[in-house]
Design a protein around this motif. Structure first.
Motif, PDB file in Angstrom:
ATOM      1  N   GLY A  77      -4.418   1.600   5.258  1.00 22.66           N
ATOM      2  CA  GLY A  77      -3.367   1.101   5.858  1.00 22.66           C
ATOM      3  C   GLY A  77      -1.860   1.976   5.936  1.00 22.66           C
ATOM      4  N   ARG A  78      -2.631   3.722   5.131  1.00 23.22           N
ATOM      5  CA  ARG A  78      -1.943   4.606   4.850  1.00 23.22           C
ATOM      6  C   ARG A  78      -1.884   5.676   6.210  1.00 23.22           C
ATOM      7  NH1 ARG A  78      -2.532   2.356   0.390  1.00 23.22           N
ATOM      8  NH2 ARG A  78      -1.504   2.407  -1.738  1.00 23.22           N
ATOM      9  N   ASP A  79      -0.441   5.909   6.184  1.00 30.08           N
ATOM     10  CA  ASP A  79      -0.735   7.335   7.150  1.00 30.08           C
ATOM     11  C   ASP A  79      -0.806   8.360   6.591  1.00 30.08           C
ATOM     12  OD1 ASP A  79      -0.735   8.649  10.030  1.00 30.08           O
ATOM     13  OD2 ASP A  79       0.486   7.130  10.589  1.00 30.08           O
ATOM     14  N   CYS A  80      -2.360   8.598   5.869  1.00 29.63           N
ATOM     15  CA  CYS A  80      -2.530   9.406   4.898  1.00 29.63           C
ATOM     16  C   CYS A  80      -4.159  10.063   4.871  1.00 29.63           C
ATOM     17  CB  CYS A  80      -1.332   9.327   3.785  1.00 29.63           C
ATOM     18  SG  CYS A  80      -1.589  11.488   2.629  1.00 29.63           S
ATOM     19  N   ASP A  81      -3.836  10.631   4.496  1.00 31.26           N
ATOM     20  CA  ASP A  81      -5.507  11.328   3.987  1.00 31.26           C
ATOM     21  C   ASP A  81      -5.612  10.889   2.378  1.00 31.26           C
ATOM     22  OD1 ASP A  81      -3.999  13.398   2.891  1.00 31.26           O
ATOM     23  OD2 ASP A  81      -5.726  14.357   2.444  1.00 31.26           O
ATOM     24  N   GLY A  82      -5.051  10.228   2.311  1.00 31.59           N
ATOM     25  CA  GLY A  82      -4.533  10.129   0.468  1.00 31.59           C
ATOM     26  C   GLY A  82      -3.488   8.987   0.049  1.00 31.59           C
ATOM     27  N   ARG A  83      -2.300   9.545  -0.841  1.00 34.34           N
ATOM     28  CA  ARG A  83      -2.140   8.668  -1.492  1.00 34.34           C
ATOM     29  C   ARG A  83      -0.587   9.057  -1.029  1.00 34.34           C
ATOM     30  NH1 ARG A  83      -3.977   9.369  -7.391  1.00 34.34           N
ATOM     31  NH2 ARG A  83      -4.402  11.441  -6.361  1.00 34.34           N
ATOM     32  N   LEU A  84       0.619   8.273  -0.656  1.00 37.87           N
ATOM     33  CA  LEU A  84       1.871   8.814  -0.273  1.00 37.87           C
ATOM     34  C   LEU A  84       2.783   8.747  -1.534  1.00 37.87           C
ATOM     35  CD1 LEU A  84       2.180   5.257   2.510  1.00 37.87           C
ATOM     36  CD2 LEU A  84       1.541   7.793   2.692  1.00 37.87           C
ATOM     37  N   ILE A  85       3.929   9.050  -1.331  1.00 38.79           N
ATOM     38  CA  ILE A  85       5.351   9.518  -2.288  1.00 38.79           C
ATOM     39  C   ILE A  85       4.640   8.266  -2.723  1.00 38.79           C
ATOM     40  CG2 ILE A  85       7.381   9.517  -2.841  1.00 38.79           C
ATOM     41  CD1 ILE A  85       7.602  11.725  -0.310  1.00 38.79           C
ATOM     42  N   ILE A  86       5.241   6.825  -2.687  1.00 36.31           N
ATOM     43  CA  ILE A  86       5.028   5.791  -2.828  1.00 36.31           C
ATOM     44  C   ILE A  86       4.565   5.886  -4.200  1.00 36.31           C
ATOM     45  CG2 ILE A  86       4.732   4.090  -1.579  1.00 36.31           C
ATOM     46  CD1 ILE A  86       7.887   3.744  -3.575  1.00 36.31           C
ATOM     47  N   ASP A  87       3.499   5.811  -4.060  1.00 37.24           N
ATOM     48  CA  ASP A  87       1.662   6.213  -4.870  1.00 37.24           C
ATOM     49  C   ASP A  87       1.874   6.384  -5.858  1.00 37.24           C
ATOM     50  OD1 ASP A  87       0.489   3.979  -3.039  1.00 37.24           O
ATOM     51  OD2 ASP A  87       0.143   5.414  -1.728  1.00 37.24           O
ATOM     52  N   PHE A  88       2.194   7.862  -6.497  1.00 32.96           N
ATOM     53  CA  PHE A  88       2.388   8.266  -6.797  1.00 32.96           C
ATOM     54  C   PHE A  88       3.304   8.386  -7.672  1.00 32.96           C
ATOM     55  CE2 PHE A  88       1.071  12.095  -3.874  1.00 32.96           C
ATOM     56  CZ  PHE A  88      -0.674  11.660  -5.004  1.00 32.96           C
ATOM     57  N   ILE A  89       4.394   7.064  -7.128  1.00 27.03           N
ATOM     58  CA  ILE A  89       5.824   6.670  -8.369  1.00 27.03           C
ATOM     59  C   ILE A  89       5.660   5.919  -9.111  1.00 27.03           C
ATOM     60  CG2 ILE A  89       8.099   6.315  -8.499  1.00 27.03           C
ATOM     61  CD1 ILE A  89       8.585   8.156  -5.768  1.00 27.03           C
ATOM     62  N   ALA A  90       4.972   5.712  -8.848  1.00 24.17           N
ATOM     63  CA  ALA A  90       4.241   3.998  -9.067  1.00 24.17           C
ATOM     64  C   ALA A  90       3.511   4.160 -10.337  1.00 24.17           C
ATOM     65  CB  ALA A  90       3.243   2.850  -8.080  1.00 24.17           C
ATOM     66  N   GLU A  91       2.515   5.221  -9.611  1.00 21.75           N
ATOM     67  CA  GLU A  91       1.230   5.817 -10.759  1.00 21.75           C
ATOM     68  C   GLU A  91       2.510   6.416 -12.240  1.00 21.75           C
ATOM     69  OE1 GLU A  91      -0.856   9.029  -9.385  1.00 21.75           O
ATOM     70  OE2 GLU A  91      -2.042   7.150  -8.091  1.00 21.75           O
ATOM     71  N   ASN A  92       3.503   7.091 -12.199  1.00 21.97           N
ATOM     72  CA  ASN A  92       3.712   8.224 -12.655  1.00 21.97           C
ATOM     73  C   ASN A  92       4.625   6.788 -13.848  1.00 21.97           C
ATOM     74  OD1 ASN A  92       6.664   9.818 -14.052  1.00 21.97           O
ATOM     75  ND2 ASN A  92       5.261  10.688 -13.234  1.00 21.97           N
ATOM     76  N   LEU A  93       5.341   5.818 -12.469  1.00 20.17           N
ATOM     77  CA  LEU A  93       5.792   4.356 -13.710  1.00 20.17           C
ATOM     78  C   LEU A  93       5.435   3.449 -15.131  1.00 20.17           C
ATOM     79  CD1 LEU A  93       8.605   3.817 -11.582  1.00 20.17           C
ATOM     80  CD2 LEU A  93       8.956   5.060 -12.959  1.00 20.17           C
TER      81      LEU A  93
END
Length: 380
Positions: A77-93
């Motif tokens: 459902g993401r317009d990307c080959d993988g993760r979006l910025i919001i995904d990386f930030i969620a992971e980091n937090l």
């Protein structure tokens, strides 16, 4: 007297040790966000677009291979080959990926994503009145910032039963307001001159400012991240649609179209000024400007530093100078996909590859981690 002196010394030592711990501890250790709430467009959409578009019988290519192939192994459902910025930030937090409200049937107590692909800052009526083509006027879809805020406010009673509990809950949440603006400008470029589009910037920034004020004063939000816009003049759709025969139209060092980038710089300048005013007014709130323009330009200007082979062509698209073709979209049978997405800045259209998103997320996290979350009891 000796005992008292020893007690004072011990007390001083403990206080001194505590102060050292506050100074030397990692920034992230002071952050305890319990949830993330996100508003925006396709640069932050984790799955709302496909669901909404399907209801309107509108095809969305992100539901097809090779979307999601780098990380999820399937279209996510993401317009990307993988993760979006919001995904990386969620992971980091240490939080789960922010669930799309239209595609998730579970709890939203750890966050909710209202972002929708093709969303604009201003309501669709603004573009209808000006006969501007694009997503808001091509089909009956209005997912503007105002609409997304209304969705959030409709969800609020299910998140917290009382106003006091809501303020406590939202005070420990991180809110993303954007990115907003790219679609407003790109849709408008189809019909209006660059100077005419530039005149829309104050209205767009004012709408963003009012939304932030509303979240703070009405809902008790205390931590907000507000992204600026990307350098549109470096994006494959703009480079393809508005190719100019004059070398003077291009930045000789990057190959980007200067006039379209200037609109983005103007937006970001006005946005930062507006955020500074809001910050001065609400001193017990953290308002973070998240720079999209700078990191993208850094990657465009120094591609080899990031391992990029090409920074102006998409990884997944159709035939053309920038591998972008409005008639052949990523996911179509005739589309071509590059061998290594990590060697490209752009995945498809204006959307970045996972590796580019990871770098921008690291830059934003530096700002998010730079200060402890403000106390819910008042200004620091």
């Amino acid at each position: 007297m000796v005992k008292m002196h020893m007690l004072l010394c011990v007390t001083f030592f403990i206080l001194h040790l505590s102060s050292l711990m506050l100074v030397t501890s990692s920034p992230s250790s002071s952050l305890h966000y319990k949830s993330i709430f996100s508003f925006g467009d396709s640069l932050a959409d984790t799955g709302n677009g496909p669901v909404i578009f399907e209801r309107l019988s509108i095809f969305n290519p992100v539901t097809r291979h090779p979307y999601g192939s780098t990380f999820f192994g399937r279209p996510s459902g993401r317009d990307c080959d993988g993760r979006l910025i919001i995904d990386f930030i969620a992971e980091n937090l240490g939080l789960p990926y922010v669930p799309a409200t239209q595609a998730h049937n579970g709890s939203f107590h750890q966050g909710a994503n209202f972002a929708v692909a093709a969303a604009t800052t201003l309501d669709a009526e603004f573009y209808h009145e000006r006969d501007i083509p694009g997503a808001p006027s091509k089909f009956p879809l209005n997912t503007s910032l105002e609409v997304q805020l209304a969705w959030f406010e409709s969800m609020k009673p299910y998140l917290c039963p009382t106003e006091r509990e809501c303020k406590e809950f939202f005070a420990s949440s991180l809110f993303f307001v954007g990115e907003f603006g790219v679609n407003d400008y790109h849709f408008s470029f189809q019909k209006k001159t660059v100077q005419e589009v530039r005149s829309f910037v104050p209205d767009i920034v004012a709408t963003l400012s009012m939304a932030i004020e509303r979240l703070i004063t009405k809902h008790g939000v205390r931590s907000l991240v507000v992204p600026g816009v990307i350098p549109s003049g470096c994006s494959p759709p703009i480079l393809t649609k508005f190719a100019d025969d004059s070398p003077a139209a291009y930045d000789s060092k990057t190959g980007c179209l200067k006039a379209y980038n200037e609109v983005g710089m103007h937006h970001n300048s006005l946005l930062q000024a507006a955020l500074s005013k809001l910050q001065a007014k609400h001193r017990n709130v953290r308002i973070i400007y998240a720079d999209y323009f700078g990191p993208v330009m850094e990657m465009v200007q120094s591609p080899h530093k990031f391992g990029f082979e090409d920074v102006l062509s998409v990884c997944c698209g159709g035939p053309g100078r920038y591998m972008y073709n409005a008639s052949v979209r990523c996911g179509d049978a005739a589309a071509i996909t590059c061998v290594d997405p990590s060697a490209r800045l752009y995945w498809a259209g204006v959307h970045l590859t996972e590796v580019a998103n990871r770098y921008i997320a690291s830059r934003w996290m530096g700002k998010i981690n730079s200060l402890a979350r403000p106390s819910s009891k008042g200004a620091k």
